[in-house]
Scaffold this active site. Structure first.
Site, PDB file in Angstrom:
ATOM      1  N   GLY A  92      12.397  19.244  31.380  1.00  0.00           N
ATOM      2  CA  GLY A  92      11.697  18.410  32.349  1.00  0.00           C
ATOM      3  C   GLY A  92      10.292  18.931  32.583  1.00  0.00           C
ATOM      4  N   CYS A 104      11.754  27.544  34.669  1.00  0.00           N
ATOM      5  CA  CYS A 104      10.674  26.593  34.889  1.00  0.00           C
ATOM      6  C   CYS A 104       9.519  26.952  33.971  1.00  0.00           C
ATOM      7  CB  CYS A 104      10.234  26.663  36.354  1.00  0.00           C
ATOM      8  SG  CYS A 104       8.880  25.552  36.756  1.00  0.00           S
ATOM      9  N   HIS A 113      15.036  19.644  40.650  1.00  0.00           N
ATOM     10  CA  HIS A 113      14.048  20.670  40.282  1.00  0.00           C
ATOM     11  C   HIS A 113      12.673  20.028  40.051  1.00  0.00           C
ATOM     12  CE1 HIS A 113      12.737  24.375  37.917  1.00  0.00           C
ATOM     13  NE2 HIS A 113      11.807  23.483  37.649  1.00  0.00           N
ATOM     14  N   HIS A 115       8.823  19.724  42.474  1.00  0.00           N
ATOM     15  CA  HIS A 115       7.437  20.003  42.074  1.00  0.00           C
ATOM     16  C   HIS A 115       6.471  19.017  42.725  1.00  0.00           C
ATOM     17  CE1 HIS A 115       7.676  23.238  39.137  1.00  0.00           C
ATOM     18  NE2 HIS A 115       8.623  22.622  38.458  1.00  0.00           N
TER      19      HIS A 115
HETATM   20 NI    NI Z   1       9.814  23.554  37.005  1.00  0.00          NI
END
Ligand code: NI
Length: 184
Positions: free
Chosen positions: A45, A98, A140, A144
């Site tokens: 992602g 991440c 997640h 952001h």
């Molecule tokens: Ni992330």
């Protein structure tokens, strides 16, 4: 085009991202670039703030996990203006990483399901409950868009344990195989 990925310390990662209108300039190209950037970095992602843009656009590719999770065969999506309306009560823990926090992997507790609204890349509106691994990735990524990173969900002890790695990122030292943009 591959875009540099903004790393921890960049202020855009802490901003509230804005909804966009369908006439946002070069949206199709941006979405294509985000997919390409995510794929090149082996991510599942990527949110627009991670490429320096404080707007509510997210791309997801779960096809790479389809050997273990066949339900995600060919699963590639774009989420425009996503918003989480409700969350399930049951919490589950899962390890997360991440692209903006290279080298950090920690277990994060999140609700098992979410009620979301969003537009797809053709600007069709969706309103659905999502659960399982996709709900995890969505939470997640959508975090952001609210200036939140997964490390914000960790206990103070775990935060202490990763402090050295975070400080290195602030000094411009990010060890990873993809192109990044650090503060220094
Ligand atoms: Ni992330």
């Amino acid at each position: 085009m591959i875009l540099p990925i903004y790393v921890y310390g960049q202020s855009v990662l802490r901003q509230d991202a804005e909804d966009i209108t369908p006439d946002y300039p070069n949206l199709k190209q941006l979405v294509a670039d985000m997919h390409e950037t995510m794929d090149r970095a082996d991510g599942v992602g990527l949110a627009a703030p991670q490429v320096g843009l404080p707007i509510r656009v997210v791309v997801v590719n779960l096809d790479c996990l389809s050997d273990d999770m066949p339900e995600f065969k060919g699963f590639r999506r774009t989420y425009i203006n996503p918003h989480i309306l409700e969350m399930g009560e049951e919490m589950v823990s899962m390890e997360e990483g991440c692209l903006s926090l290279p080298g950090i992997h920690e277990s994060v507790k999140r609700p098992d399901k979410i009620h979301v609204t969003y537009l797809d890349e053709d600007m069709n509106a969706h309103d659905e409950w999502v659960e399982g691994y996709l709900a995890r990735v969505m939470q997640h990524e959508f975090d952001h868009l609210d200036g939140t990173m997964f490390i914000d969900h960790l206990s103070s002890l775990r935060k202490q344990m990763i402090k050295g790695k975070l400080n290195n990122m602030l000094k411009g030292k990010a060890r990873c195989a993809y192109k990044v943009k650090t503060v220094k």
